[in-house]
Design a protein around this motif. Sequence first.
Motif, PDB file in Angstrom:
ATOM      1  N   VAL A 253       8.646 -25.604 -58.728  1.00 44.08           N
ATOM      2  CA  VAL A 253       7.917 -25.031 -59.848  1.00 44.08           C
ATOM      3  C   VAL A 253       8.749 -25.200 -61.111  1.00 44.08           C
ATOM      4  O   VAL A 253       9.936 -24.889 -61.130  1.00 44.08           O
ATOM      5  CB  VAL A 253       7.651 -23.522 -59.608  1.00 44.08           C
ATOM      6  CG1 VAL A 253       6.847 -22.933 -60.754  1.00 44.08           C
ATOM      7  CG2 VAL A 253       6.929 -23.316 -58.284  1.00 44.08           C
ATOM      8  N   PHE A 254       8.145 -25.731 -62.157  1.00 41.30           N
ATOM      9  CA  PHE A 254       8.830 -25.808 -63.452  1.00 41.30           C
ATOM     10  C   PHE A 254       8.349 -24.665 -64.325  1.00 41.30           C
ATOM     11  O   PHE A 254       7.171 -24.336 -64.334  1.00 41.30           O
ATOM     12  CB  PHE A 254       8.525 -27.133 -64.150  1.00 41.30           C
ATOM     13  CG  PHE A 254       9.210 -28.317 -63.528  1.00 41.30           C
ATOM     14  CD1 PHE A 254      10.580 -28.463 -63.620  1.00 41.30           C
ATOM     15  CD2 PHE A 254       8.476 -29.279 -62.843  1.00 41.30           C
ATOM     16  CE1 PHE A 254      11.219 -29.559 -63.049  1.00 41.30           C
ATOM     17  CE2 PHE A 254       9.110 -30.372 -62.278  1.00 41.30           C
ATOM     18  CZ  PHE A 254      10.481 -30.501 -62.373  1.00 41.30           C
ATOM     19  N   ARG A 255       9.258 -24.069 -65.031  1.00 43.59           N
ATOM     20  CA  ARG A 255       8.872 -23.039 -66.001  1.00 43.59           C
ATOM     21  C   ARG A 255       8.975 -23.628 -67.393  1.00 43.59           C
ATOM     22  O   ARG A 255      10.055 -23.935 -67.870  1.00 43.59           O
ATOM     23  CB  ARG A 255       9.774 -21.812 -65.849  1.00 43.59           C
ATOM     24  CG  ARG A 255       9.325 -20.956 -64.679  1.00 43.59           C
ATOM     25  CD  ARG A 255      10.395 -19.994 -64.205  1.00 43.59           C
ATOM     26  NE  ARG A 255      10.089 -19.583 -62.824  1.00 43.59           N
ATOM     27  CZ  ARG A 255      10.517 -20.227 -61.747  1.00 43.59           C
ATOM     28  NH1 ARG A 255      11.286 -21.287 -61.878  1.00 43.59           N
ATOM     29  NH2 ARG A 255      10.181 -19.825 -60.540  1.00 43.59           N
ATOM     30  N   VAL A 256       7.802 -23.816 -67.990  1.00 41.71           N
ATOM     31  CA  VAL A 256       7.779 -24.386 -69.329  1.00 41.71           C
ATOM     32  C   VAL A 256       7.225 -23.347 -70.287  1.00 41.71           C
ATOM     33  O   VAL A 256       6.084 -22.910 -70.134  1.00 41.71           O
ATOM     34  CB  VAL A 256       6.909 -25.667 -69.372  1.00 41.71           C
ATOM     35  CG1 VAL A 256       7.038 -26.347 -70.733  1.00 41.71           C
ATOM     36  CG2 VAL A 256       7.298 -26.614 -68.262  1.00 41.71           C
ATOM     37  N   SER A 257       8.023 -22.930 -71.236  1.00 40.13           N
ATOM     38  CA  SER A 257       7.692 -21.890 -72.222  1.00 40.13           C
ATOM     39  C   SER A 257       6.914 -20.732 -71.575  1.00 40.13           C
ATOM     40  O   SER A 257       5.808 -20.400 -71.982  1.00 40.13           O
ATOM     41  CB  SER A 257       6.931 -22.476 -73.420  1.00 40.13           C
ATOM     42  OG  SER A 257       5.815 -23.231 -72.987  1.00 40.13           O
TER      43      SER A 257
ATOM     44  N   VAL B 281       3.266 -25.814 -61.194  1.00 45.29           N
ATOM     45  CA  VAL B 281       3.605 -26.216 -59.832  1.00 45.29           C
ATOM     46  C   VAL B 281       3.624 -27.746 -59.770  1.00 45.29           C
ATOM     47  O   VAL B 281       2.586 -28.384 -59.815  1.00 45.29           O
ATOM     48  CB  VAL B 281       2.600 -25.649 -58.821  1.00 45.29           C
ATOM     49  CG1 VAL B 281       2.995 -26.049 -57.404  1.00 45.29           C
ATOM     50  CG2 VAL B 281       2.532 -24.132 -58.943  1.00 45.29           C
ATOM     51  N   ALA B 282       4.830 -28.308 -59.707  1.00 45.25           N
ATOM     52  CA  ALA B 282       4.958 -29.764 -59.697  1.00 45.25           C
ATOM     53  C   ALA B 282       4.783 -30.292 -58.276  1.00 45.25           C
ATOM     54  O   ALA B 282       4.180 -31.337 -58.066  1.00 45.25           O
ATOM     55  CB  ALA B 282       6.308 -30.180 -60.260  1.00 45.25           C
ATOM     56  N   VAL B 283       5.336 -29.570 -57.299  1.00 43.46           N
ATOM     57  CA  VAL B 283       5.187 -29.951 -55.895  1.00 43.46           C
ATOM     58  C   VAL B 283       4.771 -28.698 -55.140  1.00 43.46           C
ATOM     59  O   VAL B 283       5.467 -27.693 -55.161  1.00 43.46           O
ATOM     60  CB  VAL B 283       6.505 -30.510 -55.318  1.00 43.46           C
ATOM     61  CG1 VAL B 283       6.336 -30.847 -53.858  1.00 43.46           C
ATOM     62  CG2 VAL B 283       6.950 -31.741 -56.093  1.00 43.46           C
TER      63      VAL B 283
ATOM     64  N   SER C  10       8.110 -38.305 -58.615  1.00 42.19           N
ATOM     65  CA  SER C  10       9.458 -38.392 -59.176  1.00 42.19           C
ATOM     66  C   SER C  10      10.232 -37.104 -58.910  1.00 42.19           C
ATOM     67  O   SER C  10      11.447 -37.135 -58.696  1.00 42.19           O
ATOM     68  CB  SER C  10       9.403 -38.657 -60.679  1.00 42.19           C
ATOM     69  OG  SER C  10       8.776 -39.891 -60.923  1.00 42.19           O
ATOM     70  N   THR C  11       9.520 -36.001 -58.924  1.00 43.72           N
ATOM     71  CA  THR C  11      10.177 -34.720 -58.655  1.00 43.72           C
ATOM     72  C   THR C  11      10.735 -34.691 -57.235  1.00 43.72           C
ATOM     73  O   THR C  11      11.862 -34.240 -57.008  1.00 43.72           O
ATOM     74  CB  THR C  11       9.171 -33.567 -58.872  1.00 43.72           C
ATOM     75  OG1 THR C  11       8.618 -33.678 -60.182  1.00 43.72           O
ATOM     76  CG2 THR C  11       9.836 -32.222 -58.711  1.00 43.72           C
ATOM     77  N   VAL C  12       9.954 -35.203 -56.273  1.00 42.87           N
ATOM     78  CA  VAL C  12      10.448 -35.258 -54.887  1.00 42.87           C
ATOM     79  C   VAL C  12      11.715 -36.105 -54.814  1.00 42.87           C
ATOM     80  O   VAL C  12      12.705 -35.712 -54.193  1.00 42.87           O
ATOM     81  CB  VAL C  12       9.356 -35.827 -53.944  1.00 42.87           C
ATOM     82  CG1 VAL C  12       9.927 -36.106 -52.562  1.00 42.87           C
ATOM     83  CG2 VAL C  12       8.179 -34.856 -53.849  1.00 42.87           C
TER      84      VAL C  12
HETATM   85  N1  LIG Z   1      11.767 -31.363 -66.153  1.00 45.97           N
HETATM   86  C1  LIG Z   1      10.487 -30.955 -66.127  1.00 45.97           C
HETATM   87  N2  LIG Z   1      10.120 -29.854 -66.791  1.00 45.97           N
HETATM   88  C2  LIG Z   1       8.849 -29.455 -66.762  1.00 45.97           C
HETATM   89  N3  LIG Z   1       7.857 -30.062 -66.106  1.00 45.97           N
HETATM   90  C3  LIG Z   1       8.156 -31.180 -65.445  1.00 45.97           C
HETATM   91  C4  LIG Z   1       9.487 -31.698 -65.415  1.00 45.97           C
HETATM   92  N4  LIG Z   1       9.491 -32.821 -64.659  1.00 45.97           N
HETATM   93  C5  LIG Z   1       8.227 -32.985 -64.248  1.00 45.97           C
HETATM   94  N5  LIG Z   1       7.422 -32.006 -64.701  1.00 45.97           N
HETATM   95  C6  LIG Z   1       5.996 -31.866 -64.399  1.00 45.97           C
HETATM   96  O1  LIG Z   1       5.833 -31.902 -63.022  1.00 45.97           O
HETATM   97  C7  LIG Z   1       4.693 -32.654 -62.647  1.00 45.97           C
HETATM   98  C8  LIG Z   1       5.094 -33.763 -61.715  1.00 45.97           C
HETATM   99  O2  LIG Z   1       5.906 -34.687 -62.432  1.00 45.97           O
HETATM  100  P1  LIG Z   1       6.468 -36.019 -61.765  1.00 45.97           P
HETATM  101  O3  LIG Z   1       7.235 -36.723 -62.817  1.00 45.97           O
HETATM  102  O4  LIG Z   1       7.169 -35.686 -60.512  1.00 45.97           O
HETATM  103  O5  LIG Z   1       5.141 -36.815 -61.444  1.00 45.97           O
HETATM  104  P2  LIG Z   1       4.970 -38.301 -60.880  1.00 45.97           P
HETATM  105  O6  LIG Z   1       4.135 -38.214 -59.659  1.00 45.97           O
HETATM  106  O7  LIG Z   1       6.286 -38.957 -60.778  1.00 45.97           O
HETATM  107  O8  LIG Z   1       4.132 -38.963 -62.054  1.00 45.97           O
HETATM  108  P3  LIG Z   1       4.131 -40.478 -62.528  1.00 45.97           P
HETATM  109  O9  LIG Z   1       3.411 -41.243 -61.476  1.00 45.97           O
HETATM  110  O10 LIG Z   1       3.357 -40.448 -63.803  1.00 45.97           O
HETATM  111  O11 LIG Z   1       5.542 -40.889 -62.694  1.00 45.97           O
HETATM  112  C9  LIG Z   1       4.078 -33.149 -63.934  1.00 45.97           C
HETATM  113  O12 LIG Z   1       2.997 -32.303 -64.247  1.00 45.97           O
HETATM  114  C10 LIG Z   1       5.168 -33.019 -64.938  1.00 45.97           C
HETATM  115  O13 LIG Z   1       4.639 -32.724 -66.201  1.00 45.97           O
END
Ligand SMILES: Nc1ncnc2c1ncn2[C@@H]1O[C@H](COP(=O)(O)OP(=O)(O)OP(=O)(O)O)[C@@H](O)[C@H]1O
Lengths: 254, 251
Positions: free
Chosen positions: A14-18, A23-25, A49-51
Amino acid sequence: MTAPFIRIENLRKVFRVSGRELVAVQDVTLDIRQGELVSLVGPSGCGKSTVLSILAGLLSADGGTVEIGNAENPFTPGRDIGMVFQKALLLKWRTILDNVMLPAEILGLPRRETRERARDLLQMVGLGDFAEAYPQQLSGGMQQRAAIARALVHDPKLILMDEPFGALDALTREKMNLELLRIWRESRKTILFVTHGIQEAVFLGSQVAVMTAGPARMADQFHIELPEPRHLDVKTTEAFGAYARRIYGLLGLS
Amino acid sequence: MGRYRGYLYAFLAHVGFVLVWHFAVVWSGVPKFIMPTPLDALRELFEPHYNWGTHIWVTTLEVFGGFTLAAVVGVAMAVLFVWLPGANAALMPLLVTLNMVPKVAMAPLFVIWLGFGIVPNMIIAFTICFFPIVLTTYRGLVEVEPELINLVKSVRANRWQIFTKIQLPGSLPYLFSGMKVAAVLAVAGAIVGEFIASDRGLGNFLLIQQNMLNTGAMVMALILITLIGTALYGVVLALEWVFVTRKEVAK
Ligand SMILES: Nc1ncnc2c1ncn2[C@@H]1O[C@H](COP(=O)(O)OP(=O)(O)OP(=O)(O)O)[C@@H](O)[C@H]1O
Ligand SMILES: [Mg+2]
């Protein structure tokens, strides 16, 4: 059967933005055996990318477990990771050889041996004659080969690739796919390969993991049984098409 | 265009400029005390009582000294800002504000604080030219691809390694573009200092000759000031060639 090399279970991030939570994953579970090349596909923003960042130890998980390494293949965090991104990210003031050396330098590996190894790797990726060249003298595809050599120089056990061929033209991309398969066969590394290309995912993967967005979770994962070693003409087979259709279905595209 | 042809064109343009100047003065019949020809100006160089050597030396010291001080302090400050984000947050805006103060207008104050001479003029040159160096170097140091940072962090690169292997070499092109701007400003700074208060230097000489309407000597002084600035610019270009360009051009 031996234990998997990577076990990801109910991973959550989970990312906390402002003040708001994003929920990213949501819930990712994935097993990867040693020496497998796993394609990870999914729509933009679904958390691929988060994974990778969590596996690389750059981000911490907010739930679930991630275990890397097993009895036969112990894994050292901060040591056994090689990364390749969409951009080659080569340092333009370093020669190709010195660029490839970067991770080994950071780890403080013995200079002489790693130089040898870096030269061998450049040979393997087809850049043997470009060791002393500078990045801007190389085409995009060649730069990406150098980036792959750099990911291998410290002999890591796990290679994480985030859309490594996403910026290349279609023809170069096909060529790089074949190259990657060859490098993978020769090095027997475990590779996690993120891509938006469904054809690419099926063609490269010994296993494909499909993620979906909203909420970001693992939709399915399955093994790809295609004749090895794979040639481009496998793409015209019925079996290949069936795998591709299955992914299109999971992503709601069919 | 070939490299040597490029040099040739540049040389011809300079020669052409001097020729146009010469013939414009000769044909228009402008009196010498208004506008001398290049030859008139050059002739002044052989007047021994003008003490050209001293003036050239003093101004050169001021320009190169002020510039070197600016390069050292500017780079040090940029590095400090990168290592201490708190200092950056507090001091960078202050620096931007202070940079708005017209340095030229501060020169009279410097005279009160520091008296006059070579060192005060160096300091005026320094204050006028160090800001672009801080700003560009800082930009260069922080402008690094986040994914590259991730890549090296995945093998546990520490801050020092990131700084020495990625940030510092990556900032050099920025540093040099800042230094090119600063080289021009350093010359202006030193001359302004000499205008306000001085007993030697080409700026001082210019003012004295103005009182005597000795335009030829004034133009010669101007040419010499330009040459000092060009020499400094040349040094910067040479360093840039050694540290940046050489590594980025195809062999
Ligand atoms: N450092 C961060 N702070 C806040 N939110 C983030 C951060 N990194 C990723 N996110 C958010 O988490 C979600 C997943 O991002 P991620 O980069 O893992 O996606 P992805 O599947 O790699 O996408 P893409 O195929 O476009 O590269 C997105 O909604 C993104 O905005
Ligand atoms: Mg991504």
